[in-house]
Design an enzyme around this catalytic site. Structure first.
Site, PDB file in Angstrom:
ATOM      1  N   HIS A  27       0.856  -1.199   0.000  1.00  0.00           N
ATOM      2  CA  HIS A  27       0.000   0.000   0.000  1.00  0.00           C
ATOM      3  C   HIS A  27       0.883   1.237   0.000  1.00  0.00           C
ATOM      4  O   HIS A  27       1.463   1.618   1.026  1.00  0.00           O
ATOM      5  CB  HIS A  27      -0.929   0.036   1.202  1.00  0.00           C
ATOM      6  CG  HIS A  27      -1.932   1.153   1.134  1.00  0.00           C
ATOM      7  ND1 HIS A  27      -3.202   0.979   0.615  1.00  0.00           N
ATOM      8  CD2 HIS A  27      -1.847   2.463   1.471  1.00  0.00           C
ATOM      9  CE1 HIS A  27      -3.856   2.139   0.658  1.00  0.00           C
ATOM     10  NE2 HIS A  27      -3.045   3.054   1.171  1.00  0.00           N
ATOM     11  N   CYS A  28       0.984   1.882  -1.151  1.00  0.00           N
ATOM     12  CA  CYS A  28       1.745   3.130  -1.281  1.00  0.00           C
ATOM     13  C   CYS A  28       1.165   3.901  -2.465  1.00  0.00           C
ATOM     14  O   CYS A  28       0.276   3.410  -3.164  1.00  0.00           O
ATOM     15  CB  CYS A  28       3.238   2.851  -1.471  1.00  0.00           C
ATOM     16  SG  CYS A  28       3.605   1.619  -2.746  1.00  0.00           S
ATOM     17  N   HIS A  29       1.639   5.118  -2.658  1.00  0.00           N
ATOM     18  CA  HIS A  29       1.059   5.995  -3.661  1.00  0.00           C
ATOM     19  C   HIS A  29       2.156   6.695  -4.457  1.00  0.00           C
ATOM     20  O   HIS A  29       3.303   6.784  -4.015  1.00  0.00           O
ATOM     21  CB  HIS A  29       0.197   7.081  -3.008  1.00  0.00           C
ATOM     22  CG  HIS A  29      -0.800   6.574  -2.023  1.00  0.00           C
ATOM     23  ND1 HIS A  29      -1.984   5.971  -2.394  1.00  0.00           N
ATOM     24  CD2 HIS A  29      -0.793   6.575  -0.658  1.00  0.00           C
ATOM     25  CE1 HIS A  29      -2.667   5.640  -1.314  1.00  0.00           C
ATOM     26  NE2 HIS A  29      -1.963   5.987  -0.244  1.00  0.00           N
ATOM     27  N   TYR A  45      -7.588  17.795  -1.323  1.00  0.00           N
ATOM     28  CA  TYR A  45      -6.302  18.246  -0.765  1.00  0.00           C
ATOM     29  C   TYR A  45      -5.272  18.274  -1.880  1.00  0.00           C
ATOM     30  O   TYR A  45      -5.440  17.618  -2.920  1.00  0.00           O
ATOM     31  CB  TYR A  45      -5.829  17.323   0.361  1.00  0.00           C
ATOM     32  CG  TYR A  45      -5.463  15.920  -0.090  1.00  0.00           C
ATOM     33  CD1 TYR A  45      -4.143  15.579  -0.405  1.00  0.00           C
ATOM     34  CD2 TYR A  45      -6.433  14.926  -0.203  1.00  0.00           C
ATOM     35  CE1 TYR A  45      -3.813  14.294  -0.826  1.00  0.00           C
ATOM     36  CE2 TYR A  45      -6.107  13.645  -0.611  1.00  0.00           C
ATOM     37  CZ  TYR A  45      -4.798  13.328  -0.922  1.00  0.00           C
ATOM     38  OH  TYR A  45      -4.476  12.060  -1.346  1.00  0.00           O
ATOM     39  N   ARG A 120     -10.374   0.811  -6.287  1.00  0.00           N
ATOM     40  CA  ARG A 120     -10.577   1.282  -4.918  1.00  0.00           C
ATOM     41  C   ARG A 120     -11.895   2.039  -4.815  1.00  0.00           C
ATOM     42  O   ARG A 120     -12.178   2.933  -5.625  1.00  0.00           O
ATOM     43  CB  ARG A 120      -9.423   2.205  -4.511  1.00  0.00           C
ATOM     44  CG  ARG A 120      -9.393   2.532  -3.011  1.00  0.00           C
ATOM     45  CD  ARG A 120      -8.342   3.571  -2.703  1.00  0.00           C
ATOM     46  NE  ARG A 120      -7.916   3.525  -1.297  1.00  0.00           N
ATOM     47  CZ  ARG A 120      -7.254   4.504  -0.678  1.00  0.00           C
ATOM     48  NH1 ARG A 120      -6.961   5.624  -1.333  1.00  0.00           N
ATOM     49  NH2 ARG A 120      -6.896   4.388   0.579  1.00  0.00           N
ATOM     50  N   ARG A 126     -14.420  12.876   4.233  1.00  0.00           N
ATOM     51  CA  ARG A 126     -13.581  14.075   4.180  1.00  0.00           C
ATOM     52  C   ARG A 126     -12.646  14.065   2.971  1.00  0.00           C
ATOM     53  O   ARG A 126     -12.002  15.069   2.669  1.00  0.00           O
ATOM     54  CB  ARG A 126     -12.770  14.204   5.465  1.00  0.00           C
ATOM     55  CG  ARG A 126     -11.901  13.030   5.768  1.00  0.00           C
ATOM     56  CD  ARG A 126     -11.290  13.057   7.165  1.00  0.00           C
ATOM     57  NE  ARG A 126     -10.822  11.752   7.552  1.00  0.00           N
ATOM     58  CZ  ARG A 126      -9.707  11.194   7.122  1.00  0.00           C
ATOM     59  NH1 ARG A 126      -8.941  11.844   6.260  1.00  0.00           N
ATOM     60  NH2 ARG A 126      -9.339   9.990   7.527  1.00  0.00           N
ATOM     61  N   TYR A 153     -12.103   1.638   1.430  1.00  0.00           N
ATOM     62  CA  TYR A 153     -11.546   2.503   2.468  1.00  0.00           C
ATOM     63  C   TYR A 153     -12.699   3.170   3.191  1.00  0.00           C
ATOM     64  O   TYR A 153     -13.507   3.878   2.587  1.00  0.00           O
ATOM     65  CB  TYR A 153     -10.627   3.545   1.829  1.00  0.00           C
ATOM     66  CG  TYR A 153      -9.834   4.385   2.810  1.00  0.00           C
ATOM     67  CD1 TYR A 153      -9.525   3.942   4.091  1.00  0.00           C
ATOM     68  CD2 TYR A 153      -9.357   5.649   2.431  1.00  0.00           C
ATOM     69  CE1 TYR A 153      -8.782   4.707   4.967  1.00  0.00           C
ATOM     70  CE2 TYR A 153      -8.605   6.419   3.295  1.00  0.00           C
ATOM     71  CZ  TYR A 153      -8.323   5.948   4.557  1.00  0.00           C
ATOM     72  OH  TYR A 153      -7.582   6.721   5.431  1.00  0.00           O
ATOM     73  N   ASP A 245       2.106   3.009   3.237  1.00  0.00           N
ATOM     74  CA  ASP A 245       1.259   4.175   2.948  1.00  0.00           C
ATOM     75  C   ASP A 245       2.082   5.397   2.541  1.00  0.00           C
ATOM     76  O   ASP A 245       1.593   6.530   2.595  1.00  0.00           O
ATOM     77  CB  ASP A 245       0.330   4.533   4.112  1.00  0.00           C
ATOM     78  CG  ASP A 245      -0.793   5.483   3.696  1.00  0.00           C
ATOM     79  OD1 ASP A 245      -1.277   5.373   2.565  1.00  0.00           O
ATOM     80  OD2 ASP A 245      -1.167   6.358   4.491  1.00  0.00           O
ATOM     81  N   ASN A 250      -1.926  13.596   4.108  1.00  0.00           N
ATOM     82  CA  ASN A 250      -2.830  14.168   5.115  1.00  0.00           C
ATOM     83  C   ASN A 250      -2.520  13.761   6.540  1.00  0.00           C
ATOM     84  O   ASN A 250      -3.413  13.726   7.386  1.00  0.00           O
ATOM     85  CB  ASN A 250      -4.294  13.814   4.777  1.00  0.00           C
ATOM     86  CG  ASN A 250      -4.741  14.398   3.461  1.00  0.00           C
ATOM     87  OD1 ASN A 250      -4.599  15.589   3.226  1.00  0.00           O
ATOM     88  ND2 ASN A 250      -5.251  13.558   2.582  1.00  0.00           N
TER      89      ASN A 250
END
Length: 289
Positions: A27-29, A45, A120, A126, A153, A245, A250
């Protein structure tokens, strides 16, 4: 980036824990870079850029072999940055995309060729606008033909309302970050036990034992989150994944050190057998088989 946004750690420590050969950060971006891959105009954001090259360098620094890159909400349904990272990874990365109901079979096939293996569904209010469940069910029907799974999520208070919907999804489901339990309520608390029961009663549901930094009140050792993670690893050893992650979008409380996050792993998976399942066997079965 947003004025209050915390960039990722500039110099993460070298982990003390040595991951098994072939370990996967599941899990990473990737974010941007914005001059090449702009952020979505309706995003909630604006992060700092976090490129594929920086991600792959971190992978090597931490002693991992592969990545699963998850499309984040700041890029919306424009998966271009994700697909670019997958295509240049040398088969060392897989992806989880975000799509809308207008996505075509041809587009999904192209994503599959690049390395996407799931979509996903984000229910964190939020971060995203509310989307009708019917839209998600339509997408689920489309991606099932490719054998993809669905990553969901949500936060713990929303679980009860989501359970009927989750049971309609006739595929593998992976829950991000343990469903974000409130760790002040205890492992035996009703919220977390409801989540454990969900996994016990539905063999198609997996979870990521990730993001202690988002749940803790004891940074940077995260000892208050460890019992939750370890419970899931020990009860569902063949249905758990782990990820950094990175680049930690955020975050508010602190900037996590990815090396310290890796060092949580032996606390939650204390045997070599559990570590092998968590970091190698499970993600390889789900993403590379």
């Amino acid at each position: 980036m947003d004025a209050d946004y915390l960039p990722f750690h500039p110099n993460p420590s070298q982990p003390v824990f040595t991951a098994p050969d072939g370990a996967v950060d599941a899990h990473c971006h990737v974010f941007g870079p914005v001059d090449k891959f702009p952020y979505h105009p309706m995003r909630k954001y604006t992060p700092c850029d976090a490129s594929k090259d920086q991600l792959f360098a971190l992978r090597d620094h931490l002693g991992f072999a592969r990545n699963v890159i998850v499309q984040a909400s700041c890029h919306g349904t424009d998966n271009t940055a994700l697909l670019d990272a997958l295509r240049t990874s040398g088969n060392l990365a897989r992806g989880v995309a975000v799509v809308d109901s207008q996505v075509t079979d041809a587009e999904l096939t192209q994503m599959h060729a690049a390395g996407v293996r799931g979509v996903r569904f984000n229910f964190v209010k939020r971060l995203v606008d509310t989307i009708p469940k019917e839209v998600f069910l339509n997408i689920a029907t489309k991606i099932k033909k490719l054998g993809w799974h669905i990553v969901v999520y949500f936060e713990a208070p929303d679980l009860a309302d989501l359970i009927p919907f989750l049971k309609e999804l006739d595929t593998v489901i992976v829950v991000d970050h343990m469903g974000r339990p409130d760790v002040t309520k205890g492992v035996e608390g009703e919220d977390f036990q409801n989540f454990v029961n969900l996994l016990s009663e539905n063999s198609n549901i997996w979870t990521k034992v990730s993001c202690p930094e988002r749940l803790t009140q004891q940074a940077p050792n995260y000892n208050d989150v460890v019992p939750y993670m370890r419970t899931l690893v020990e009860q569902f050893p063949d249905r758990v994944l782990w990820g950094t992650d990175w680049p930690h979008p955020n975050m508010i409380s602190h900037v996590p050190d990815d090396g310290k996050l890796v060092d949580v792993i032996p606390k939650i998976a204390p045997t070599a057998q559990l570590q092998q399942a968590l970091l190698v066997d499970n993600p390889m079965r789900l993403y590379w088989s």
